[in-house]
Design a protein around this motif. Structure first.
Motif, short mmCIF file in Angstrom:
data_model
loop_
_atom_site.label_atom_id
_atom_site.label_comp_id
_atom_site.label_asym_id
_atom_site.label_seq_id
_atom_site.Cartn_x
_atom_site.Cartn_y
_atom_site.Cartn_z
N GLN A 76 0.84 -1.19 0.00
CA GLN A 76 0.00 0.00 0.00
C GLN A 76 0.88 1.24 0.00
N ILE A 77 0.52 2.20 -0.86
CA ILE A 77 1.20 3.48 -0.94
C ILE A 77 0.17 4.56 -0.61
N GLY A 78 0.22 5.08 0.57
CA GLY A 78 -0.79 6.05 0.98
C GLY A 78 -2.16 5.42 0.98
N ASN A 79 -3.08 5.99 0.21
CA ASN A 79 -4.44 5.47 0.10
C ASN A 79 -4.62 4.50 -1.07
N PHE A 80 -3.52 4.15 -1.71
CA PHE A 80 -3.58 3.24 -2.87
C PHE A 80 -3.01 1.89 -2.48
N GLY A 81 -3.83 0.85 -2.63
CA GLY A 81 -3.39 -0.50 -2.33
C GLY A 81 -3.39 -1.36 -3.58
N TYR A 82 -2.46 -2.28 -3.67
CA TYR A 82 -2.38 -3.13 -4.85
C TYR A 82 -1.92 -4.54 -4.45
N THR A 95 -6.93 -0.92 -5.30
CA THR A 95 -7.88 -0.25 -4.44
C THR A 95 -7.43 1.19 -4.19
N GLN A 96 -8.34 2.14 -4.40
CA GLN A 96 -8.05 3.55 -4.14
C GLN A 96 -9.10 4.10 -3.17
N LYS A 97 -8.61 4.63 -2.04
CA LYS A 97 -9.50 5.24 -1.06
C LYS A 97 -9.57 6.75 -1.29
N PHE A 98 -10.77 7.32 -1.13
CA PHE A 98 -10.98 8.75 -1.30
C PHE A 98 -11.54 9.35 -0.01
N GLY A 112 -14.16 11.11 2.51
CA GLY A 112 -15.57 10.81 2.76
C GLY A 112 -15.85 9.33 2.81
N ASP A 113 -14.84 8.54 3.20
CA ASP A 113 -15.03 7.08 3.33
C ASP A 113 -15.55 6.47 2.02
N GLN A 114 -14.90 6.81 0.93
CA GLN A 114 -15.23 6.25 -0.38
C GLN A 114 -14.06 5.39 -0.87
N GLN A 115 -14.41 4.39 -1.68
CA GLN A 115 -13.38 3.45 -2.13
C GLN A 115 -13.75 2.90 -3.50
N VAL A 116 -12.77 2.82 -4.38
CA VAL A 116 -12.95 2.24 -5.72
C VAL A 116 -11.99 1.07 -5.87
N GLN A 117 -12.50 -0.04 -6.37
CA GLN A 117 -11.69 -1.24 -6.59
C GLN A 117 -11.79 -1.67 -8.05
N VAL A 118 -10.66 -2.06 -8.62
CA VAL A 118 -10.59 -2.59 -9.98
C VAL A 118 -9.81 -3.90 -9.93
N ASN A 119 -10.41 -4.97 -10.45
CA ASN A 119 -9.79 -6.29 -10.35
C ASN A 119 -9.79 -7.00 -11.69
N ALA A 153 -15.68 -1.91 -8.62
CA ALA A 153 -16.63 -1.70 -7.52
C ALA A 153 -16.43 -0.32 -6.91
N TYR A 154 -17.55 0.26 -6.47
CA TYR A 154 -17.52 1.52 -5.74
C TYR A 154 -18.22 1.32 -4.40
N ASN A 155 -17.55 1.72 -3.31
CA ASN A 155 -18.09 1.55 -1.97
C ASN A 155 -18.14 2.90 -1.25
#
Length: 276
Positions: free
Chosen positions: A133-139, A182-185, A187-194, A237-239
């Motif tokens: 994980q780099i900051g709010n970006f996980g891979y 995974t990218q966190k934004f 306001g507790d938002q998260q986008v995932q691409v798989n 996915a968007y959470n």
């Protein structure tokens, strides 16, 4: 069913781990069936008595599994994993079918559906996986290499109860990559691409080429030349998280190559449908 399993952990350093697992299982089954079949035709007052038949099915399976896994933590959030897995399955299934001779009162071998089917499946796989994980970006990046082979022997009985075998083989070597981002934004938002490549193998009975007459009007027949399904899966996915509510939305696409499908024939003169 009997199962034997051994597990061992080799490395005892904090957070670093090497494990080994070996297991063996076996199973046996016996199935005895008796059919008394009469076929009626709607446009004819007469009926066709197919007769009384017996069907004895015998089977045994042996499964061997060996697996080694290594885990190495890297930094605060990173982790590297690697492993090896070996699978071996041996299956032997035979069917002895007999039909009653109304003249002699004796049961005689029904060579059409009496058979012996043996299969051996071997799968060797190596895999590696790295996540961080780099900051709010996980891979997470993974790759699995697989070498597999399915060897079959289809035996058919003939007069004198002699049996002749027809060998078959399906072998392949493939790479299965996977990517999870995974990218966190705010306001507790998260986008995932798989993305991942997967495999769906045919079941053991799906490869048996001999007729199964368990249902007198619906026969079933396998195909020893079936390839495994090759599946490419894409997902986004968007959470959104609130204190008491979570919103989850997902869009996905799956492409399946060498899809395994059931094919049904038209009814024959006796109304029998065969599914392959």
């Amino acid at each position: 069913m009997q199962i034997l399993e051994l597990m061992a952990s080799v490395i005892e350093k904090p957070r670093e781990e090497l494990t080994f697992n070996a297991s063996y299982s076996k199973g046996n089954n016996e199935n005895n069936q008796l059919y008394n079949t009469e076929t009626y035709f709607s446009l004819d007052p007469l009926y066709d008595p197919i007769g009384i038949t017996t069907n004895i099915g015998l089977g045994n399976d042996h499964n061997y599994n060996v697996q080694a896994d290594y885990t190495l933590p890297i930094g605060k959030a990173g982790k590297f994993e690697a492993g090896y897995r070996s699978q071996f399955r041996n299956s032997d299934n035979s069917t002895i079918a007999e039909i009653l001779n109304n003249t002699t009162g004796l049961y005689e071998m029904n060579y059409r559906v009496s058979n012996d089917f043996n299969s051996e499946e071997q799968i060797q796989a190596l895999y590696s996986n790295y996540q961080n994980q780099i900051g709010n970006f996980g891979y997470q990046l993974g790759l699995r290499g697989e070498d597999a082979a399915l060897n079959t022997n289809s035996g058919r009985y003939s007069a004198g109860n002699d049996i002749s075998y027809t060998p078959g083989k399906v072998a392949y070597t493939r790479l299965y990559p996977s990517v999870f981002l995974t990218q966190k934004f705010k306001g507790d938002q998260q986008v995932q691409v798989n993305y991942s490549r997967r495999v769906n193998r045919p079941r053991g009975w799906d490869t048996n080429p001999f007729l199964d007459i368990s249902d007198p009007l619906n026969y079933r027949q396998g195909n020893p030349n079936l390839k495994p399904e090759d599946v490419h899966a894409y997902e986004m996915a968007y959470n959104k998280f609130w204190p008491k509510v979570t919103f989850i939305s997902t869009v996905y696409f799956r492409q399946t190559n060498d899809a395994i499908q059931r094919v049904r024939s038209a009814p024959d003169e006796n109304g029998i449908v065969t599914t392959t």
